[in-house]
Design a protein around this motif. Structure first.
Motif, PDB file in Angstrom:
ATOM      1  N   SER A   1       0.815  -1.217   0.000  1.00  0.00           N
ATOM      2  CA  SER A   1       0.000   0.000   0.000  1.00  0.00           C
ATOM      3  C   SER A   1       0.851   1.270   0.000  1.00  0.00           C
ATOM      4  O   SER A   1       0.305   2.379  -0.029  1.00  0.00           O
ATOM      5  N   GLN A   2       2.179   1.132   0.028  1.00  0.00           N
ATOM      6  CA  GLN A   2       3.051   2.298   0.130  1.00  0.00           C
ATOM      7  C   GLN A   2       3.605   2.706  -1.237  1.00  0.00           C
ATOM      8  O   GLN A   2       3.776   1.875  -2.124  1.00  0.00           O
ATOM      9  N   PHE A   3       3.900   3.996  -1.368  1.00  0.00           N
ATOM     10  CA  PHE A   3       4.633   4.493  -2.526  1.00  0.00           C
ATOM     11  C   PHE A   3       5.740   5.410  -2.024  1.00  0.00           C
ATOM     12  O   PHE A   3       5.612   6.060  -0.980  1.00  0.00           O
ATOM     13  N   GLY A   4       6.835   5.455  -2.770  1.00  0.00           N
ATOM     14  CA  GLY A   4       7.990   6.242  -2.346  1.00  0.00           C
ATOM     15  C   GLY A   4       8.198   7.462  -3.211  1.00  0.00           C
ATOM     16  O   GLY A   4       7.301   7.934  -3.912  1.00  0.00           O
ATOM     17  N   SER A   5       9.424   7.988  -3.157  1.00  0.00           N
ATOM     18  CA  SER A   5       9.803   9.158  -3.938  1.00  0.00           C
ATOM     19  C   SER A   5      11.256   8.988  -4.338  1.00  0.00           C
ATOM     20  O   SER A   5      11.925   8.036  -3.917  1.00  0.00           O
ATOM     21  N   GLU A   6      11.731   9.903  -5.170  1.00  0.00           N
ATOM     22  CA  GLU A   6      13.152   9.855  -5.491  1.00  0.00           C
ATOM     23  C   GLU A   6      13.968   9.928  -4.205  1.00  0.00           C
ATOM     24  O   GLU A   6      13.737  10.796  -3.365  1.00  0.00           O
TER      25      GLU A   6
END
Length: 485
Positions: free
Chosen positions: A414-419
């Protein structure tokens, strides 16, 4: 009734127009936050290493007002999110980038819109100078001359930001010497402290590049003629050379005539222009290679007679335009990044180009240890892209650029990250001796955190999870600043 229900939907910065209820890049993971926040001594799961001292920054789009017209993800006002690490503790800030156009827009309108709206040709005699679209300063961040510069990828003027407080200092013109714009993904040489930038004309057949000294003096500026208008996104920088991109993603004929953002993939090869850092336009040496597009360069350096550039090369994403997004179907399709790491070697003596694909995994938004930028690099850190229509970062990949071998860390489903950014540990003795740091948000709960991962032990996951008091939307690019820089 359907239109009434759609018009009643809200995001944090205001009610959505019926048109934008079809726009996924203003909702969900991409929804802007409404407040600027300062939070001290944040809760931590695990333990922040004592040898982690400095700040991690990330820029991204965050519309201050809910857009009413056609809205591209790239249009949102710039907002910088930052976490400062010191003595095993962390503090968080987020602030808008108060570009001149952002301030003007809050006070009645800056006179320009986003890339999906009709534009007007640049008018140097106007109060906006030669900018075409609203300058959001939302794309990139570099550290130069003691402060940050926020950069935009089209019609941007750099905006100086205090590296500790994130308060906007003002528009940067390099003492009044900047005659045009500065594109995102311009570079800072860690050895010399020089800021090396490029820019391109939207409608005319040329681009420019320049050099700014570590004390903020524009020391070099040159123009490079091209066969036609081009839309490059990045550049390469080595110890002695700038690498400019002449790539086959260009405006359609109709787009050029109407000054609208209608692009297509032209039937022409890609070219890389290698020119001395302080050279002139007629000194560019062009290397022709397979047709492709590149959003982001990993790093570049010199190896004997060869100039080496590693980048994420775009490949077809396999998704047809989805009609459920209505007028935003084409935007969604273009933003479904599908890229693989590739190395090009350009021989300055023979003119030969060698191309080598390092891996077939899909990844983007690459970073390196900035102390090694423009010099030979063994390691790079990329976001792993989820195989879906909407741009989503499902984890991290650490690449060995010599062999293509990879190590990974995957977020929860369910998680999303970033650069991410690479942060050398205090007293580091090797290129990968440090930490990979990234903002991570749970799409189901809306809660955000900062994950700190030992770069030499990626598979083990975070040694520390800094819990944030606010949500951090999906965004673009960032950087690391050591406390001593």
């Amino acid at each position: 009734m359907a239109d009434d229900a759609a018009a009643a939907r809200r995001i944090e910065t205001g009610p959505l127009s019926p048109l934008n209820t079809l726009n996924p890049y203003i909702q969900g993971a991409y929804e802007p936050v409404s407040r600027e926040t300062t939070a001290i001594d944040l809760p931590v799961i695990g333990e922040i290493p004592q040898d982690l001292h400095g700040a991690f920054y990330r820029n991204g789009p965050n519309p201050a007002q809910a857009p009413q017209g056609m809205h591209h993800w790239f249009d949102g006002d710039g907002m910088v999110h930052a976490v400062w690490f010191e003595n095993g503790k962390a503090e968080y800030r987020n602030r808008y980038v108060r570009s001149a156009d952002h301030v003007a827009d809050l006070n009645g309108g800056c006179g320009a819109g986003g890339v999906m709206e009709p534009s007007t040709r640049a008018d140097p005699s106007s109060t906006r100078g030669d900018k075409v679209y609203k300058d959001t300063a939302n794309t990139d961040l570099v550290l130069h001359n003691g402060s940050l510069m926020a950069l935009w990828y089209i019609s941007g003027h750099p905006v100086r930001i205090d590296a500790r407080t994130l308060e906007t200092i003002g528009t940067e013109t390099f003492g009044g010497a900047l005659s045009r714009h500065v594109s995102a993904h311009s570079k800072v040489d860690p050895k010399t402290g020089e800021f090396v930038f490029f820019d391109y004309s939207l409608y005319e057949p040329w681009m420019t590049f320049g050099v700014v000294s570590p004390t903020n003096e524009l020391t070099h500026f040159a123009r490079v003629e091209l066969p036609g208008p081009r839309l490059p996104h990045d550049m390469g920088l080595t110890e002695n050379y700038v690498i400019l991109h002449d790539l086959p993603v260009v405006f359609t004929d109709g787009g050029l005539k109407r000054s609208t953002w209608n692009i297509h993939f032209a039937d022409q090869p890609a070219r890389f222009g290698v020119v001395p850092r302080n050279g002139s336009g007629d000194q560019v040496r062009w290397f022709e290679t397979d047709s492709c597009y590149i959003y982001h360069v990993v790093n570049a350096w010199e190896d004997g007679d060869e100039v080496v550039m590693t980048a994420c090369m775009m490949t077809p994403n396999g998704f047809p335009p989805n009609p459920e997004y209505g007028p935003y179907a084409a935007m969604v399709n273009v933003l479904a990044l599908h890229a693989v790491p590739v190395e090009w070697r350009m021989n300055m003596k023979t003119g030969e180009v060698k191309k080598r694909q390092l891996d077939d995994r899909i990844g983007e938004f690459p970073v390196v240890n900035l102390d090694y930028a423009s010099r030979p690099t063994k390691w790079s850190y990329h976001v792993a892209m989820a195989p879906r229509e909407l741009q989503s970062f499902k984890g991290l990949i650490k690449y060995d650029l010599e062999t293509g071998a990879a190590r990974t860390w995957d977020y929860q489903p369910s998680q999303f990250g970033s650069e991410p950014a690479f942060a050398p540990r205090v007293g580091a003795t090797a290129e990968d001796d440090g930490y990979v740091i990234a903002f991570v948000t749970d799409a189901e709960t809306g809660k955000s955190e900062v994950q700190v991962i030992d770069a030499q032990n990626m598979e083990a996951g975070p040694v520390a999870r800094v819990i944030l008091p606010v949500r951090v939307p999906a965004g673009f690019h960032g950087t690391w600043r050591a406390a001593t820089s």
